[in-house]
Design an enzyme around this catalytic site. Structure first.
Site, PDB file in Angstrom:
ATOM      1  N   ASN A   9     -27.787  13.314  46.035  1.00 12.76           N
ATOM      2  CA  ASN A   9     -28.678  12.547  46.905  1.00 12.76           C
ATOM      3  C   ASN A   9     -29.023  11.253  46.173  1.00 12.76           C
ATOM      4  OD1 ASN A   9     -30.668  11.505  48.496  1.00 12.76           O
ATOM      5  ND2 ASN A   9     -32.158  13.148  48.129  1.00 12.76           N
ATOM      6  N   LYS A  11     -30.644   8.738  47.157  1.00 12.19           N
ATOM      7  CA  LYS A  11     -31.964   8.178  47.495  1.00 12.19           C
ATOM      8  C   LYS A  11     -31.845   6.658  47.722  1.00 12.19           C
ATOM      9  CE  LYS A  11     -34.025  12.040  45.082  1.00 12.19           C
ATOM     10  NZ  LYS A  11     -35.135  12.587  44.303  1.00 12.19           N
ATOM     11  N   HIS A  93     -36.686  16.571  53.206  1.00 10.71           N
ATOM     12  CA  HIS A  93     -36.863  16.221  51.797  1.00 10.71           C
ATOM     13  C   HIS A  93     -38.337  15.878  51.547  1.00 10.71           C
ATOM     14  CE1 HIS A  93     -36.493  14.427  47.880  1.00 10.71           C
ATOM     15  NE2 HIS A  93     -35.279  14.938  47.795  1.00 10.71           N
ATOM     16  N   GLU A  95     -39.701  13.784  49.716  1.00 13.32           N
ATOM     17  CA  GLU A  95     -40.018  12.349  49.672  1.00 13.32           C
ATOM     18  C   GLU A  95     -40.157  11.787  51.080  1.00 13.32           C
ATOM     19  OE1 GLU A  95     -36.776  11.161  47.136  1.00 13.32           O
ATOM     20  OE2 GLU A  95     -37.728  12.133  45.415  1.00 13.32           O
ATOM     21  N   GLU A 167     -36.273  22.860  46.674  1.00 13.20           N
ATOM     22  CA  GLU A 167     -36.633  21.744  45.807  1.00 13.20           C
ATOM     23  C   GLU A 167     -38.136  21.741  45.556  1.00 13.20           C
ATOM     24  OE1 GLU A 167     -33.387  18.466  45.817  1.00 13.20           O
ATOM     25  OE2 GLU A 167     -35.011  17.893  47.146  1.00 13.20           O
ATOM     26  N   GLY A 173     -37.479  14.559  40.010  1.00 11.07           N
ATOM     27  CA  GLY A 173     -37.627  13.278  39.330  1.00 11.07           C
ATOM     28  C   GLY A 173     -38.580  13.309  38.150  1.00 11.07           C
ATOM     29  N   SER A 211     -34.459  17.732  39.072  1.00 14.19           N
ATOM     30  CA  SER A 211     -34.141  17.428  37.668  1.00 14.19           C
ATOM     31  C   SER A 211     -32.950  18.210  37.136  1.00 14.19           C
ATOM     32  CB  SER A 211     -35.370  17.645  36.772  1.00 14.19           C
ATOM     33  OG  SER A 211     -36.399  16.732  37.129  1.00 14.19           O
TER      34      SER A 211
HETATM   35  P1  13P Z   1     -33.808  14.613  40.826  1.00 20.13           P
HETATM   36  O1  13P Z   1     -32.521  15.317  40.497  1.00 20.13           O
HETATM   37  O2  13P Z   1     -33.792  13.160  40.478  1.00 20.13           O
HETATM   38  O3  13P Z   1     -34.984  15.349  40.275  1.00 20.13           O
HETATM   39  O4  13P Z   1     -33.958  14.670  42.436  1.00 20.13           O
HETATM   40  C1  13P Z   1     -33.791  15.876  43.072  1.00 20.13           C
HETATM   41  C2  13P Z   1     -33.803  15.638  44.534  1.00 20.13           C
HETATM   42  O5  13P Z   1     -34.807  15.292  45.108  1.00 20.13           O
HETATM   43  C3  13P Z   1     -32.548  15.794  45.263  1.00 20.13           C
HETATM   44  O6  13P Z   1     -32.748  15.717  46.626  1.00 20.13           O
END
Ligand code: 13P
Length: 249
Positions: A9, A11, A93, A95, A167, A173, A211
């Site tokens: 992903n 982002k 997600h 976010e 997640e 992150g 992560s």
């Molecule tokens: P990270 O791997 O940067 O922690 O992000 C995970 C994520 O949100 C994947 O959708």
């Protein structure tokens, strides 16, 4: 055996289409073997990324999708608009839940829109740190599965059309990944709730995200019930992403 799936992903990265194409070419060279490999580039890069991948066995996912097929929704992208550009879409997600105020009902509506337009769905769910510390992880998972997946029209949700990504928000992150054991326990709970919906829980692919790196991926690849990874930061480096894919082979 359940399908294994590793998806990057990206982002809001890379910040140029040129950068996205370079990364896509790196991913196209990955040999996933039996592991299905996917990427979720920014919308703007989708058309050119599709071309850059050529015949590579890499699935393309949109990072989100609107619940309506068209209309007055400034700034949004609908499922019909993704036809020919993406094989699926990520929904739920944390976010997007945070930035756009998506609740369980809206996530369900987005998943329904995607599935109704023949897009596969990666359905994200997971608890916050406060919820985990308060012993509410199972309750949050149960609510998200029932209100998010349980209300989708019967027949749309199948192991071939929908995968789940556990997640936990506190691991995204932050560099503080869950342990393989924590991921496995949460995923067991997810399958328990899928079974409660009358679904064939053991047939659904469930990934872990938060992560994941080349350094810690084996902990997840070896954990019971973890079928793959949804990778953020580490997917921006094709070499590291390739190592993460290899761990699930
Ligand atoms: P990270 O791997 O940067 O922690 O992000 C995970 C994520 O949100 C994947 O959708």
């Amino acid at each position: 055996m359940r399908g294994r799936l590793v998806v990057g992903n990206w982002k809001m990265n890379p910040t140029s289409v040129h950068g996205a194409l370079e990364l896509a070419r790196g991913v196209a060279a990955i040999d996933g073997g039996d592991v299905e490999v996917g990427i979720a580039p920014p919308y703007l890069a989708l058309p050119q990324v599709r071309i850059a991948l050529g015949g590579a066995a890499v699935r393309i996912y949109a990072q989100d999708v609107h619940w309506e097929p068209k209309g007055a929704h400034t700034g949004q992208i609908s499922a019909p608009m993704l036809a020919g550009l993406a094989d699926g879409a990520i929904v739920g997600h944390s976010e997007v839940r945070r930035d756009q105020g998506d609740d369980d009902a809206r996530v369900a509506a987005k998943a329904t829109a995607a599935l109704s337009h023949e897009l596969r769905v990666i359905f994200c769910l997971g608890e916050s740190l406060e919820e985990r510390r308060g012993g509410k992880t199972d309750a949050v998972i149960s609510r998200q599965v029932h209100r998010g997946i349980g209300v989708i029209r019967t027949g749309l949700v199948t192991p071939a059309t929908l995968a789940i990504a556990y997640e936990p928000i506190w691991a995204i992150g932050t560099g503080e990944a869950a342990t393989g054991r924590q991921a496995g326990d949460a995923i067991t709970r997810i399958r328990y709730e899928l079974a409660a919906l009358g679904l064939d829980a053991d047939a659904f692919t469930v990934m872990y995200g938060g992560s994941v790196t080349a350094a810690n991926v084996l902990d997840f690849a070896r954990a019971d019930g973890v079928d793959g990874a949804l990778v953020g930061g580490a997917s921006l480096d094709a070499g590291q992403f390739s190592a993460i894919v290899a761990a699930f082979r």
